[in-house]
Scaffold this motif. Structure first.
Motif, PDB file in Angstrom:
ATOM      1  N   ALA A  53      44.541 -31.889 -35.983  1.00  0.00           N
ATOM      2  CA  ALA A  53      44.119 -33.118 -35.109  1.00  0.00           C
ATOM      3  C   ALA A  53      42.424 -32.953 -35.032  1.00  0.00           C
ATOM      4  N   THR A  55      39.278 -34.207 -33.243  1.00  0.00           N
ATOM      5  CA  THR A  55      39.429 -34.763 -31.866  1.00  0.00           C
ATOM      6  C   THR A  55      37.886 -35.126 -31.525  1.00  0.00           C
ATOM      7  N   THR A  60      38.515 -42.369 -32.601  1.00  0.00           N
ATOM      8  CA  THR A  60      39.145 -41.726 -33.763  1.00  0.00           C
ATOM      9  C   THR A  60      38.998 -41.834 -34.930  1.00  0.00           C
ATOM     10  N   GLN A  61      37.664 -42.463 -35.190  1.00  0.00           N
ATOM     11  CA  GLN A  61      37.473 -42.746 -36.592  1.00  0.00           C
ATOM     12  C   GLN A  61      37.492 -41.634 -37.467  1.00  0.00           C
ATOM     13  N   SER A  63      39.639 -38.924 -37.448  1.00  0.00           N
ATOM     14  CA  SER A  63      41.022 -38.587 -37.841  1.00  0.00           C
ATOM     15  C   SER A  63      41.609 -39.631 -38.695  1.00  0.00           C
ATOM     16  N   LEU A  64      40.942 -41.049 -38.734  1.00  0.00           N
ATOM     17  CA  LEU A  64      41.607 -42.063 -39.560  1.00  0.00           C
ATOM     18  C   LEU A  64      41.325 -41.948 -40.893  1.00  0.00           C
ATOM     19  N   TYR A  65      39.676 -41.513 -41.024  1.00  0.00           N
ATOM     20  CA  TYR A  65      39.144 -41.369 -42.322  1.00  0.00           C
ATOM     21  C   TYR A  65      39.827 -39.788 -42.899  1.00  0.00           C
ATOM     22  N   GLN A  67      42.844 -38.782 -42.690  1.00  0.00           N
ATOM     23  CA  GLN A  67      44.222 -39.174 -43.148  1.00  0.00           C
ATOM     24  C   GLN A  67      44.088 -39.783 -44.442  1.00  0.00           C
ATOM     25  N   VAL A  81      46.185 -38.307 -35.616  1.00  0.00           N
ATOM     26  CA  VAL A  81      45.309 -38.941 -35.071  1.00  0.00           C
ATOM     27  C   VAL A  81      44.776 -38.634 -33.650  1.00  0.00           C
ATOM     28  N   TYR A 104      46.442 -38.071 -28.615  1.00  0.00           N
ATOM     29  CA  TYR A 104      46.932 -37.929 -29.652  1.00  0.00           C
ATOM     30  C   TYR A 104      47.874 -39.055 -30.071  1.00  0.00           C
ATOM     31  N   HIS A 107      45.865 -45.067 -32.860  1.00  0.00           N
ATOM     32  CA  HIS A 107      44.841 -45.427 -33.669  1.00  0.00           C
ATOM     33  C   HIS A 107      43.646 -45.911 -32.785  1.00  0.00           C
TER      34      HIS A 107
END
Length: 205
Positions: A53, A55, A60-61, A63-65, A67, A81, A104, A107
């Motif tokens: 993760a 963090t 959260t950007q 994590s999203l990128y 992924q 995320v 966690y 999004h």
């Protein structure tokens, strides 16, 4: 055995202390994305992790990128995320009235500020379906003692901080995490570095 690390900051403290409301619609810069890619590839090829993760503080950007990047490049890495959210803890002196919550599985983060009381943040995050872990409670055991029942887990070990030993008996459902709390600053240590504590399970959120 599965190996995971659920507390990693690819952007270090770049946006820390920026009000969460200002971070909601933040677009990552190309430099931000470069840092995220470096950390993701390090986790795959150097640390041989199965699940992570990212963090970064109150956003959260990253994590999203991550992924998106992992999917586009067929990386064998499960990315949860996540974000580390700073909230207030009422009823304690000014130097002890804060805590960090690892949020966690959602999004978007709740509408909150660093002055939002911890129980209020938890309630709002639960509405979004978040899985919540108290970060490095060794830094504020008084917060853990009062509020541990609100969480899904806590960090027994975080980076090079001492191991946290709860002073009270705990429910068996409260999960213990060993995370690195690694902050990337153009320094990617080898996997034997003592800062790089890891769990041995995959968080399914």
């Amino acid at each position: 055995m599965c190996k995971s690390d659920y507390h990693i900051h690819p952007l270090n403290h770049r946006y820390w202390k920026t009000p969460p409301a200002e971070l909601k619609n933040l677009a990552l810069t190309e430099d931000d994305r470069f840092w995220v890619r470096n950390v993701v590839e390090w986790c795959v090829y150097e640390r041989n992790l199965h699940s992570i993760a990212l963090t970064d503080h109150d956003m959260t950007q990253s994590s999203l990128y991550a992924q998106q990047y992992a999917k586009e490049n067929f990386l064998n890495l499960h990315i949860v995320v996540g974000a580390e959210c700073e909230v207030s803890v009422p009823g304690f002196p000014p130097d002890k009235n804060w805590a960090h919550i690892l949020c966690y599985g959602t999004h978007v983060l709740p509408d909150y500020s660093n002055n939002t009381p911890l129980p209020e943040f938890v309630d709002a995050a639960r509405v979004l379906g978040a899985y919540l872990v108290l970060a490095h409670p060794v830094m504020y055991p008084h917060v853990f003692d009062k509020y541990h029942s609100l969480f899904d887990g806590y960090e027994e070990q975080s980076g090079v901080t001492p191991v946290f030993r709860p002073s009270t008996s705990l429910p068996v459902t409260l999960r213990k995490f060993h995370n690195s709390d690694f902050h990337y600053q153009h320094d990617l240590p080898c996997r034997s570095d003592p800062r790089l504590w890891t769990n041995h399970f995959v968080l399914d959120v």
